[in-house]
Scaffold this motif. Sequence first.
Motif, PDB file in Angstrom:
ATOM      1  N   VAL A 182       0.810  -1.221   0.000  1.00  7.58           N
ATOM      2  CA  VAL A 182       0.000   0.000   0.000  1.00  7.58           C
ATOM      3  C   VAL A 182       0.849   1.280   0.000  1.00  7.58           C
ATOM      4  O   VAL A 182       0.338   2.359   0.277  1.00  7.58           O
ATOM      5  CB  VAL A 182      -0.977   0.029   1.203  1.00  7.58           C
ATOM      6  CG1 VAL A 182      -2.032  -1.046   1.063  1.00  7.58           C
ATOM      7  CG2 VAL A 182      -0.242  -0.140   2.523  1.00  7.58           C
TER       8      VAL A 182
ATOM      9  N   TYR B 189      -0.528   4.111  -1.775  1.00 12.99           N
ATOM     10  CA  TYR B 189      -1.852   4.541  -1.328  1.00 12.99           C
ATOM     11  C   TYR B 189      -1.826   5.318  -0.006  1.00 12.99           C
ATOM     12  O   TYR B 189      -2.801   6.011   0.326  1.00 12.99           O
ATOM     13  CB  TYR B 189      -2.763   3.310  -1.201  1.00 12.99           C
ATOM     14  CG  TYR B 189      -4.190   3.641  -0.853  1.00 12.99           C
ATOM     15  CD1 TYR B 189      -4.995   4.372  -1.732  1.00 12.99           C
ATOM     16  CD2 TYR B 189      -4.735   3.257   0.368  1.00 12.99           C
ATOM     17  CE1 TYR B 189      -6.300   4.697  -1.410  1.00 12.99           C
ATOM     18  CE2 TYR B 189      -6.042   3.573   0.701  1.00 12.99           C
ATOM     19  CZ  TYR B 189      -6.820   4.300  -0.191  1.00 12.99           C
ATOM     20  OH  TYR B 189      -8.111   4.631   0.123  1.00 12.99           O
TER      21      TYR B 189
ATOM     22  N   MET C  33      -8.893  -1.761  -2.803  1.00 13.96           N
ATOM     23  CA  MET C  33      -7.812  -2.497  -2.176  1.00 13.96           C
ATOM     24  C   MET C  33      -7.168  -3.527  -3.112  1.00 13.96           C
ATOM     25  O   MET C  33      -5.963  -3.772  -3.062  1.00 13.96           O
ATOM     26  CB  MET C  33      -8.446  -3.204  -0.978  1.00 13.96           C
ATOM     27  CG  MET C  33      -7.518  -3.757   0.002  1.00 13.96           C
ATOM     28  SD  MET C  33      -8.558  -4.400   1.302  1.00 13.96           S
ATOM     29  CE  MET C  33      -7.298  -5.025   2.350  1.00 13.96           C
TER      30      MET C  33
ATOM     31  N   HIS D 121      -4.998   7.607   1.642  1.00 14.89           N
ATOM     32  CA  HIS D 121      -5.910   6.877   2.524  1.00 14.89           C
ATOM     33  C   HIS D 121      -6.747   7.840   3.375  1.00 14.89           C
ATOM     34  O   HIS D 121      -6.200   8.625   4.140  1.00 14.89           O
ATOM     35  CB  HIS D 121      -5.099   5.930   3.433  1.00 14.89           C
ATOM     36  CG  HIS D 121      -5.955   5.097   4.324  1.00 14.89           C
ATOM     37  ND1 HIS D 121      -5.765   5.027   5.686  1.00 14.89           N
ATOM     38  CD2 HIS D 121      -7.022   4.307   4.037  1.00 14.89           C
ATOM     39  CE1 HIS D 121      -6.677   4.213   6.205  1.00 14.89           C
ATOM     40  NE2 HIS D 121      -7.445   3.761   5.229  1.00 14.89           N
TER      41      HIS D 121
ATOM     42  N   HIS E  36     -14.803  -0.616   6.675  1.00 13.57           N
ATOM     43  CA  HIS E  36     -14.558  -0.201   5.282  1.00 13.57           C
ATOM     44  C   HIS E  36     -15.733  -0.533   4.362  1.00 13.57           C
ATOM     45  O   HIS E  36     -16.337  -1.596   4.458  1.00 13.57           O
ATOM     46  CB  HIS E  36     -13.289  -0.872   4.753  1.00 13.57           C
ATOM     47  CG  HIS E  36     -12.042  -0.244   5.282  1.00 13.57           C
ATOM     48  ND1 HIS E  36     -11.380  -0.702   6.405  1.00 13.57           N
ATOM     49  CD2 HIS E  36     -11.345   0.831   4.858  1.00 13.57           C
ATOM     50  CE1 HIS E  36     -10.333   0.058   6.632  1.00 13.57           C
ATOM     51  NE2 HIS E  36     -10.276   1.004   5.714  1.00 13.57           N
ATOM     52  N   SER E  37     -15.986   0.388   3.444  1.00 15.68           N
ATOM     53  CA  SER E  37     -17.091   0.240   2.494  1.00 15.68           C
ATOM     54  C   SER E  37     -16.734  -0.773   1.406  1.00 15.68           C
ATOM     55  O   SER E  37     -15.576  -1.193   1.290  1.00 15.68           O
ATOM     56  CB  SER E  37     -17.361   1.590   1.823  1.00 15.68           C
ATOM     57  OG  SER E  37     -16.203   1.976   1.112  1.00 15.68           O
TER      58      SER E  37
HETATM   59  C1  HEM Z   1      -5.398  -1.264   0.799  1.00 14.90           C
HETATM   60  C2  HEM Z   1      -5.855  -1.059   2.015  1.00 14.90           C
HETATM   61  C3  HEM Z   1      -6.877  -0.024   2.391  1.00 14.90           C
HETATM   62  C4  HEM Z   1      -7.738   0.682   1.588  1.00 14.90           C
HETATM   63  C5  HEM Z   1      -7.899   0.619   0.067  1.00 14.90           C
HETATM   64  C6  HEM Z   1      -8.492   1.554   2.462  1.00 14.90           C
HETATM   65  C7  HEM Z   1      -9.463   2.442   2.034  1.00 14.90           C
HETATM   66  C8  HEM Z   1     -10.213   3.257   2.841  1.00 14.90           C
HETATM   67  C9  HEM Z   1     -11.278   4.120   2.396  1.00 14.90           C
HETATM   68  C10 HEM Z   1     -11.723   4.273   0.946  1.00 14.90           C
HETATM   69  C11 HEM Z   1     -11.782   4.745   3.477  1.00 14.90           C
HETATM   70  C12 HEM Z   1     -12.955   5.743   3.509  1.00 14.90           C
HETATM   71  C13 HEM Z   1     -14.191   5.083   4.079  1.00 14.90           C
HETATM   72  C14 HEM Z   1     -14.677   3.906   3.241  1.00 14.90           C
HETATM   73  O1  HEM Z   1     -14.964   4.098   2.039  1.00 14.90           O
HETATM   74  O2  HEM Z   1     -14.771   2.816   3.810  1.00 14.90           O
HETATM   75  C15 HEM Z   1     -11.013   4.285   4.620  1.00 14.90           C
HETATM   76  C16 HEM Z   1     -11.199   4.695   5.920  1.00 14.90           C
HETATM   77  C17 HEM Z   1     -10.513   4.219   7.002  1.00 14.90           C
HETATM   78  N1  HEM Z   1      -9.531   3.280   6.992  1.00 14.90           N
HETATM   79 FE1  HEM Z   1      -8.808   2.324   5.377  1.00 14.90          FE
HETATM   80  N2  HEM Z   1      -8.102   1.369   3.752  1.00 14.90           N
HETATM   81  C18 HEM Z   1      -7.114   0.406   3.748  1.00 14.90           C
HETATM   82  C19 HEM Z   1      -6.444  -0.115   4.836  1.00 14.90           C
HETATM   83  C20 HEM Z   1      -6.688   0.243   6.116  1.00 14.90           C
HETATM   84  C21 HEM Z   1      -6.067  -0.352   7.281  1.00 14.90           C
HETATM   85  C22 HEM Z   1      -5.040  -1.502   7.239  1.00 14.90           C
HETATM   86  C23 HEM Z   1      -6.561   0.297   8.366  1.00 14.90           C
HETATM   87  C24 HEM Z   1      -6.267   0.094   9.819  1.00 14.90           C
HETATM   88  C25 HEM Z   1      -5.228  -0.457  10.297  1.00 14.90           C
HETATM   89  C26 HEM Z   1      -7.484   1.297   7.904  1.00 14.90           C
HETATM   90  C27 HEM Z   1      -8.175   2.164   8.706  1.00 14.90           C
HETATM   91  C28 HEM Z   1      -9.111   3.067   8.286  1.00 14.90           C
HETATM   92  C29 HEM Z   1      -9.836   3.929   9.179  1.00 14.90           C
HETATM   93  C30 HEM Z   1      -9.667   4.019  10.696  1.00 14.90           C
HETATM   94  C31 HEM Z   1     -10.733   4.640   8.380  1.00 14.90           C
HETATM   95  C32 HEM Z   1     -11.802   5.568   8.906  1.00 14.90           C
HETATM   96  C33 HEM Z   1     -11.698   6.916   8.610  1.00 14.90           C
HETATM   97  C34 HEM Z   1     -12.865   7.658   9.236  1.00 14.90           C
HETATM   98  O3  HEM Z   1     -14.026   7.219   9.073  1.00 14.90           O
HETATM   99  O4  HEM Z   1     -12.577   8.638   9.857  1.00 14.90           O
HETATM  100  N3  HEM Z   1      -7.546   1.234   6.534  1.00 14.90           N
HETATM  101  N4  HEM Z   1     -10.071   3.379   4.204  1.00 14.90           N
END
Ligand code: HEM
Length: 126
Positions: free
Chosen positions: A33, A36, A72, A40, A64-65
């Motif tokens: 990642v 990315y 991802m 993020h 996550h949505s």
């Molecule tokens: C390739 C891996 C990942 C992608 C593509 C990704 C993508 C996203 C996206 C698009 C959002 C915006 C909300 C949504 O559409 O769900 C989001 C929010 C978030 N992601 Fe990820 N994510 C990844 C990995 C991770 C990982 C490994 C963690 C935690 C260890 C994480 C923690 C969060 C958190 C805490 C939010 C919330 C933000 C908020 O609502 O304030 N994400 N992510």
Amino acid sequence: MPTLSNFYNIQDASNHNTKDDCWIIVDGKVYDVTQYLDDHPGGDDVILAATGRDATEDFEDAGHSKSARELMEQYYIGEFDTSVPISTKKGFSEKFKHLKNKQYLGISVAVVGISVVVGFLYIRKK
Ligand code: HEM
């Protein structure tokens, strides 16, 4: 047609835990990642804090949505090889076991010592 996947174990993944080179493990799959991180929505710090271990729980907790999950896929690089144990946990329990053995030795010495003293006092009383 079946495709051949790369397999990465926890040690491989742990070597990629910086902002310039960042892999994560989610649901048995490994993702690079690095590109990315800056985009993020949850920030790069949460992802960086989840490297070098299984990040599935953290990923799921963030709720996550569907589109996030689809996005991802473009960072997928291979499968997570679980045949190599996660060493930190094992190391800790081994250390603990070692300490426990020492404790048992201490208790045994104390029991023998007390028995000798009690026996000595008993003989003197007679
Ligand atoms: C390739 C891996 C990942 C992608 C593509 C990704 C993508 C996203 C996206 C698009 C959002 C915006 C909300 C949504 O559409 O769900 C989001 C929010 C978030 N992601 Fe990820 N994510 C990844 C990995 C991770 C990982 C490994 C963690 C935690 C260890 C994480 C923690 C969060 C958190 C805490 C939010 C919330 C933000 C908020 O609502 O304030 N994400 N992510």
